[in-house]
Scaffold this active site. Structure first.
Site, short mmCIF file in Angstrom:
data_model
loop_
_atom_site.label_atom_id
_atom_site.label_comp_id
_atom_site.label_asym_id
_atom_site.label_seq_id
_atom_site.Cartn_x
_atom_site.Cartn_y
_atom_site.Cartn_z
N LYS A 12 36.76 37.19 33.59
CA LYS A 12 37.11 36.63 34.91
C LYS A 12 37.03 37.74 35.97
O LYS A 12 36.14 38.59 35.89
CB LYS A 12 38.50 35.99 34.85
CG LYS A 12 38.63 35.00 33.69
CD LYS A 12 39.84 34.13 33.78
CE LYS A 12 39.96 33.30 32.51
NZ LYS A 12 40.95 32.26 32.59
N GLU A 98 38.04 26.84 36.16
CA GLU A 98 38.42 27.51 37.41
C GLU A 98 37.36 27.31 38.48
O GLU A 98 37.65 27.20 39.66
CB GLU A 98 38.69 29.00 37.14
CG GLU A 98 39.99 29.19 36.38
CD GLU A 98 40.04 30.40 35.46
OE1 GLU A 98 39.22 31.33 35.61
OE2 GLU A 98 40.92 30.42 34.58
N GLY A 174 45.04 30.14 30.07
CA GLY A 174 45.88 31.11 30.77
C GLY A 174 47.35 30.74 30.80
O GLY A 174 48.13 31.36 31.52
N GLY A 235 39.88 34.28 27.31
CA GLY A 235 40.14 34.94 28.59
C GLY A 235 41.04 36.15 28.38
O GLY A 235 40.57 37.23 28.02
#
Ligand code: PEP
Length: 251
Positions: A12, A98, A174, A235
């Site tokens: 990210k 996202e 997340g 992630g």
């Protein structure tokens, strides 16, 4: 049927260049050989330097986290598939939740991006997944099936066979909350059935379907042991060399 097992790290918008190169170096040193595939999806500015770190390690590949759907032109701030290809990128994440949420990327736009990535000779990692509201309403399989229908089911057999799918329930990304191995398996088996219906059993059996959503050292073994979970899109835990190495080794 053996499918490619993949650990893909999505960095990210984390790490400066020096930190990113250090992370890639540590991962390569800890995972010198593997039958499996490790994909590092770094920020754009890291790609070339991380590419240099992994260039002699054939099971490490480079991914971008996004790209523009047009070949080139007046799109200030955007990055094309051709640009990515020119620096050795082989995979592109398309449709991360996202991007869908914060940048309003819808299924139709994602279909264009998928086409652009394949036309440029790169491999899309197509993300799909439902929100908590949809999961609680019990319509999650239909919702994710529609994401596939509107963004990737227009592809030819040959093109479809190239892509990687990542099932990422939004409520697990997340958040520290992971889908249970059974929840991941149920959805991914359902997706594989859909692919078999749309294409063929052979294509469905050959498609790597990753699970994403709070994969970590503590849960990766249980998730990856499911028949239809072919690895993970990771992630947070991909930002620590030790944690991601544990995940790679669980493949
Ligand atoms: C992701 O970024 O795709 C992801 C699954 O993140 P995390 O592992 O942190 O939940």
């Amino acid at each position: 049927m053996s499918r490619l097992q993949i650990a893909a790290g999505n960095w990210k918008m984390n790490k400066n260049l020096e930190e990113g190169v250090a992370l890639a170096t540590a991962l390569v040193e800890a995972n010198p050989s593997s039958d499996q595939l490790v994909i590092l999806a770094t920020p754009f500015i890291h790609l070339q330097a991380v590419g240099a770190v992994i260039k002699d390690v054939p099971h490490f590949k480079l991914a971008a986290q996004n790209c523009h759907q047009a070949e080139k032109g007046a799109y200030t701030g955007e990055i094309s598939v051709e640009m990515l290809k020119s620096i050795g990128v082989e995979y592109v994440i398309i449709g991360h939740s996202e991007r869908r949420e914060y940048f309003k990327e819808d299924n139709a736009l994602l279909a264009q991006k998928i086409d652009a990535v394949l036309a440029g000779g790169l491999i899309p990692i197509f993300c799909c997944g439902e929100s908590l509201t949809i999961r609680e309403a019990g319509t999650h399989v239909d919702f994710v099936a529609n994401q596939l229908k509107e963004s990737i089911f227009h592809l030819s057999d040959a093109d479809f066979s190239k892509l990687v799918i990542a099932y990422e329930p939004i409520w697990a990304i997340g958040t520290g909350v992971t889908a249970s191995p059974a929840q991941a398996q149920d959805m991914q088996a359902a997706l594989r059935q859909l692919i078999a219906k749309q294409y063929s059993q052979e294509i469905a059996d050959g498609t790597s379907i990753l699970y994403g959503g709070s994969v970590k050292p503590a849960n990766c073994n249980d998730l990856f042991s499911q028949a239809d979970v072919d690895g993970g899109l990771v992630g947070g835990a991909s930002l620590k060399a030790e944690d991601f190495t544990t995940i790679i080794k669980a493949l």
